[in-house]
Motif scaffolding. Structure first.
Motif, PDB file in Angstrom:
ATOM      1  N   PRO A   1       4.624   9.929  -2.439  1.00 35.08           N
ATOM      2  CA  PRO A   1       4.312   8.493  -2.465  1.00 35.08           C
ATOM      3  C   PRO A   1       5.316   7.720  -1.616  1.00 35.08           C
ATOM      4  CG  PRO A   1       5.370   9.146  -4.502  1.00 35.08           C
ATOM      5  CD  PRO A   1       5.177  10.395  -3.691  1.00 35.08           C
ATOM      6  N   HIS A   2       4.860   7.199  -0.503  1.00 31.20           N
ATOM      7  CA  HIS A   2       5.739   6.393   0.340  1.00 31.20           C
ATOM      8  C   HIS A   2       4.999   5.133   0.763  1.00 31.20           C
ATOM      9  CE1 HIS A   2       3.777   9.418   2.945  1.00 31.20           C
ATOM     10  NE2 HIS A   2       3.582   8.393   3.753  1.00 31.20           N
ATOM     11  N   LEU A   3       5.761   4.109   1.027  1.00 33.48           N
ATOM     12  CA  LEU A   3       5.207   2.817   1.399  1.00 33.48           C
ATOM     13  C   LEU A   3       4.580   2.907   2.779  1.00 33.48           C
ATOM     14  CD1 LEU A   3       4.988  -0.201   0.607  1.00 33.48           C
ATOM     15  CD2 LEU A   3       7.156  -0.535   1.803  1.00 33.48           C
ATOM     16  N   LEU A   4       3.303   2.519   2.883  1.00 28.50           N
ATOM     17  CA  LEU A   4       2.609   2.514   4.166  1.00 28.50           C
ATOM     18  C   LEU A   4       2.598   1.129   4.789  1.00 28.50           C
ATOM     19  CD1 LEU A   4      -0.462   4.720   3.204  1.00 28.50           C
ATOM     20  CD2 LEU A   4       1.540   5.407   4.548  1.00 28.50           C
ATOM     21  N   SER A   5       2.442   0.102   3.952  1.00 27.65           N
ATOM     22  CA  SER A   5       2.449  -1.255   4.480  1.00 27.65           C
ATOM     23  C   SER A   5       2.708  -2.255   3.363  1.00 27.65           C
ATOM     24  CB  SER A   5       1.118  -1.591   5.166  1.00 27.65           C
ATOM     25  OG  SER A   5       0.077  -1.700   4.216  1.00 27.65           O
TER      26      SER A   5
ATOM     27  N   THR B   1       0.863  -1.171   0.000  1.00 29.95           N
ATOM     28  CA  THR B   1       0.000   0.000   0.000  1.00 29.95           C
ATOM     29  C   THR B   1       0.903   1.225   0.000  1.00 29.95           C
ATOM     30  OG1 THR B   1      -0.213  -0.080   2.409  1.00 29.95           O
ATOM     31  CG2 THR B   1      -1.955  -1.114   1.126  1.00 29.95           C
ATOM     32  N   ILE B   2       0.629   2.112  -0.937  1.00 26.97           N
ATOM     33  CA  ILE B   2       1.449   3.301  -1.151  1.00 26.97           C
ATOM     34  C   ILE B   2       0.571   4.526  -0.974  1.00 26.97           C
ATOM     35  CG2 ILE B   2       2.877   4.534  -2.831  1.00 26.97           C
ATOM     36  CD1 ILE B   2       3.277   1.709  -4.151  1.00 26.97           C
ATOM     37  N   ALA B   3       1.060   5.512  -0.236  1.00 22.92           N
ATOM     38  CA  ALA B   3       0.287   6.725   0.030  1.00 22.92           C
ATOM     39  C   ALA B   3      -0.225   7.324  -1.278  1.00 22.92           C
ATOM     40  CB  ALA B   3       1.140   7.738   0.783  1.00 22.92           C
ATOM     41  N   ALA B   4      -1.527   7.611  -1.316  1.00 18.92           N
ATOM     42  CA  ALA B   4      -2.149   8.165  -2.519  1.00 18.92           C
ATOM     43  C   ALA B   4      -2.165   9.688  -2.499  1.00 18.92           C
ATOM     44  CB  ALA B   4      -3.573   7.630  -2.659  1.00 18.92           C
ATOM     45  N   GLU B   5      -1.819  10.280  -1.363  1.00 25.68           N
ATOM     46  CA  GLU B   5      -1.787  11.739  -1.242  1.00 25.68           C
ATOM     47  C   GLU B   5      -0.423  12.155  -0.710  1.00 25.68           C
ATOM     48  OE1 GLU B   5      -6.491  12.514  -0.306  1.00 25.68           O
ATOM     49  OE2 GLU B   5      -5.123  12.341   1.381  1.00 25.68           O
ATOM     50  N   GLY B   6       0.046  13.325  -1.137  1.00 26.05           N
ATOM     51  CA  GLY B   6       1.369  13.784  -0.708  1.00 26.05           C
ATOM     52  C   GLY B   6       2.457  12.975  -1.389  1.00 26.05           C
TER      53      GLY B   6
ATOM     54  N   VAL C   1       4.012  -5.682   7.428  1.00 26.45           N
ATOM     55  CA  VAL C   1       4.890  -4.600   7.884  1.00 26.45           C
ATOM     56  C   VAL C   1       4.125  -3.300   7.679  1.00 26.45           C
ATOM     57  CG1 VAL C   1       7.057  -3.370   7.483  1.00 26.45           C
ATOM     58  CG2 VAL C   1       6.980  -5.849   7.206  1.00 26.45           C
ATOM     59  N   ARG C   2       4.035  -2.479   8.732  1.00 24.40           N
ATOM     60  CA  ARG C   2       3.414  -1.159   8.636  1.00 24.40           C
ATOM     61  C   ARG C   2       4.470  -0.118   8.976  1.00 24.40           C
ATOM     62  NH1 ARG C   2      -2.639  -0.744   8.905  1.00 24.40           N
ATOM     63  NH2 ARG C   2      -3.245  -2.885   8.517  1.00 24.40           N
ATOM     64  N   LEU C   3       4.505   0.934   8.180  1.00 28.05           N
ATOM     65  CA  LEU C   3       5.481   2.007   8.372  1.00 28.05           C
ATOM     66  C   LEU C   3       4.734   3.287   8.718  1.00 28.05           C
ATOM     67  CD1 LEU C   3       7.504   1.090   5.195  1.00 28.05           C
ATOM     68  CD2 LEU C   3       8.115   0.514   7.535  1.00 28.05           C
ATOM     69  N   GLY C   4       5.377   4.156   9.481  1.00 28.50           N
ATOM     70  CA  GLY C   4       4.722   5.399   9.863  1.00 28.50           C
ATOM     71  C   GLY C   4       5.725   6.417  10.366  1.00 28.50           C
ATOM     72  N   ASP C   5       5.192   7.480  10.942  1.00 25.84           N
ATOM     73  CA  ASP C   5       5.997   8.580  11.472  1.00 25.84           C
ATOM     74  C   ASP C   5       6.891   9.213  10.418  1.00 25.84           C
ATOM     75  OD1 ASP C   5       4.881   8.354  13.986  1.00 25.84           O
ATOM     76  OD2 ASP C   5       6.397   6.951  14.689  1.00 25.84           O
ATOM     77  N   PHE C   6       6.387   9.294   9.177  1.00 24.23           N
ATOM     78  CA  PHE C   6       7.161   9.910   8.104  1.00 24.23           C
ATOM     79  C   PHE C   6       7.375  11.387   8.415  1.00 24.23           C
ATOM     80  CE2 PHE C   6       4.924   6.324   6.247  1.00 24.23           C
ATOM     81  CZ  PHE C   6       5.994   5.634   5.711  1.00 24.23           C
ATOM     82  N   GLY C   7       8.569  11.867   8.186  1.00 17.85           N
ATOM     83  CA  GLY C   7       8.900  13.255   8.441  1.00 17.85           C
ATOM     84  C   GLY C   7       9.247  13.543   9.890  1.00 17.85           C
ATOM     85  N   THR C   8       9.162  12.557  10.757  1.00 11.64           N
ATOM     86  CA  THR C   8       9.513  12.740  12.161  1.00 11.64           C
ATOM     87  C   THR C   8      11.029  12.623  12.305  1.00 11.64           C
ATOM     88  OG1 THR C   8       7.419  11.757  12.843  1.00 11.64           O
ATOM     89  CG2 THR C   8       9.160  11.865  14.502  1.00 11.64           C
ATOM     90  N   PRO C   9      11.673  13.595  12.926  1.00 16.35           N
ATOM     91  CA  PRO C   9      13.127  13.517  13.089  1.00 16.35           C
ATOM     92  C   PRO C   9      13.548  12.275  13.883  1.00 16.35           C
ATOM     93  CG  PRO C   9      12.313  15.686  13.727  1.00 16.35           C
ATOM     94  CD  PRO C   9      11.119  14.803  13.522  1.00 16.35           C
TER      95      PRO C   9
END
Length: 108
Positions: A72-76, A65-70, A86-94
């Motif tokens: 495009p990054h892998l979400l899961s 699953t790839i982000a459809a807005e903003g 595998v679920r990914l998150g906290d994009f842009g968090t230092p």
């Protein structure tokens, strides 16, 4: 992936969303491919996502699953139901990372 998977086998997940978003339906040489296919949309942790499916080298179904807005990054990603999710998150968090001491680094 076979049963002898290593950390290196999973390293491509870091940029997978970008690679898949720009190459859905294309082989690595950019010719029309048959391996990746768009399989609809869904919500992942409150984010709209495009679902891309393929069959891995062992014949197992895999969905990304790839982000459809903003950006495009892998979400899961999910392999054969129940095998691996595998679920990914906290994009842009230092990320504050401290390098390990020299005696804890393996070098070739």
């Amino acid at each position: 992936m076979g049963s002898a998977s290593t950390t290196k086998d999973f390293s491509t997940f870091c940029d997978l969303g970008l690679a898949l978003a720009s190459q859905v339906g294309l082989n690595t040489d950019h010719s029309v491919g048959k391996d990746l296919a768009k399989a609809g949309t869904r919500q992942v942790d409150g984010h709209k996502a495009v679902v891309v499916t393929m069959i891995d080298e062992d014949g197992n179904p895999v969905s990304y699953t790839i982000a459809a807005e903003g950006k495009p990054h892998l979400l899961s990603t999910e392999t054969s139901p129940g095998l691996m999710t595998v679920r990914l998150g906290d994009f842009g968090t230092p990320v504050n990372a401290t390098p390990p001491p020299d005696d804890r680094i393996a070098r070739r």
